[in-house]
Structure formats: structure tokens, C-alpha cells
Design a protein around this motif. Sequence first.
Motif, PDB file in Angstrom:
ATOM      1  N   VAL A   1      11.053  17.473 -23.862  1.00  0.00           N
ATOM      2  CA  VAL A   1       9.839  17.304 -23.072  1.00  0.00           C
ATOM      3  C   VAL A   1       9.689  15.832 -22.692  1.00  0.00           C
ATOM      4  O   VAL A   1      10.302  14.958 -23.297  1.00  0.00           O
ATOM      5  CB  VAL A   1       8.568  17.761 -23.837  1.00  0.00           C
TER       6      VAL A   1
ATOM      7  N   LYS B   1       3.268  26.684 -11.295  1.00  0.00           N
ATOM      8  CA  LYS B   1       4.387  27.213 -12.072  1.00  0.00           C
ATOM      9  C   LYS B   1       5.436  27.693 -11.078  1.00  0.00           C
ATOM     10  O   LYS B   1       5.316  28.766 -10.486  1.00  0.00           O
ATOM     11  CB  LYS B   1       3.936  28.384 -12.960  1.00  0.00           C
TER      12      LYS B   1
ATOM     13  N   GLN C   1       7.099  21.335 -14.563  1.00  0.00           N
ATOM     14  CA  GLN C   1       6.035  22.109 -15.204  1.00  0.00           C
ATOM     15  C   GLN C   1       5.260  21.282 -16.228  1.00  0.00           C
ATOM     16  O   GLN C   1       5.858  20.567 -17.023  1.00  0.00           O
ATOM     17  CB  GLN C   1       6.628  23.314 -15.947  1.00  0.00           C
TER      18      GLN C   1
ATOM     19  N   MET D   1       3.561  21.530 -19.535  1.00  0.00           N
ATOM     20  CA  MET D   1       3.671  22.479 -20.639  1.00  0.00           C
ATOM     21  C   MET D   1       2.432  22.466 -21.525  1.00  0.00           C
ATOM     22  O   MET D   1       2.106  23.462 -22.156  1.00  0.00           O
ATOM     23  CB  MET D   1       4.923  22.162 -21.456  1.00  0.00           C
ATOM     24  N   ASP D   2       1.757  21.322 -21.573  1.00  0.00           N
ATOM     25  CA  ASP D   2       0.645  21.177 -22.506  1.00  0.00           C
ATOM     26  C   ASP D   2      -0.096  19.885 -22.159  1.00  0.00           C
ATOM     27  O   ASP D   2       0.434  19.034 -21.442  1.00  0.00           O
ATOM     28  CB  ASP D   2       1.215  21.068 -23.927  1.00  0.00           C
TER      29      ASP D   2
ATOM     30  N   GLU E   1       7.800  19.241 -18.534  1.00  0.00           N
ATOM     31  CA  GLU E   1       9.210  19.601 -18.593  1.00  0.00           C
ATOM     32  C   GLU E   1      10.028  18.314 -18.432  1.00  0.00           C
ATOM     33  O   GLU E   1       9.688  17.444 -17.629  1.00  0.00           O
ATOM     34  CB  GLU E   1       9.470  20.568 -17.437  1.00  0.00           C
TER      35      GLU E   1
END
Length: 158
Positions: free
Chosen positions: A35, A64, A70, A72-73, A86
Amino acid sequence: MPSLIDNYILERKVGEGTSGEVFKGKEKCKPYRPVAVKFIPKKSLSSAGRENLLNEISSLKKLKYNFIIQMMDFSWNDTHVYIVLEYANAGDLSGFIKKRKVLSESLAQIFCQQLCSALLFMRTHNISHMDLKPSNLLLHKFSPNRNPVLKAGNENAF
């Protein structure tokens, strides 16, 4: 190096921008995906900057798609906002071109198709990328024998 954030282990600093630092890391749990974690100091954000950041996170949640990096969090604490993205393992288009000195017409065509596809997808969500430049077009290589895939990036641009 910033301290660990809950679900990720940080490995090394990979970049620095106007809004913060970016570190390569990996998930703590399987599948241990790589990440990119962006650390944005809260003290550097004006009230308009905070609102823009919230809008950007909201936009990234919607995006997405294969040709868009992306999110992710994300999380925050008293001092920082953390955006987990990502990881693009092949760098950015600017570095790719500098390293090779020339881009073949066929690869340029593939990259243009991927970028146009990403921009069209963003348009369907009424989102515009406000900072298109080679350093914000990230590359991911899935295998040594294949061309990298171009992905629109830079969460500060949406």
C-alpha cells in the motif's frame, strides 16, 4: 518515520508533496498487499483545505475502477489524516518516460486508452481530475513480460 497505523506496517518513505508525505507499506494481515500511505498533517490544513480533503475522500470512495488508483482505507488521529491507497509498483509516467527516453506509439496508444477510460468513468460520477500530469499518472506492473497499466492517481486532484 511516522508511527504505525492500525492495519498497516510502514516500510519506507517514497514521496513528499505539498500536503504531506507518502510511505510504502503493507497490510499487517494476509494477503499482505503493498500500500501507499499518505500522511497529511492536520495543522497544515486550512478550514477550506479540510473541506476539500473531505470532498476528495468522498470522491475516492466512488472511484473503484481498473485505471484509477484505489483508496483502500483512511483514518485520522489528533495530528494527521491517513489515506491508504493502492501501491503503484512501477512508479509514475514521468519517471517511466525519463528512464526510457522514448515511448513507442503502441504503448502511448495503450496508455491514452487507459487514461481516457479512467476520465470517462470519473465523468459518469461527475468528478474531474484537476491535476493531470505525468507524475500523477501512476503505473502498475503485474508481470515482468507485460506492459504496465496506467492508473490516474493523486488523491489531491479529484
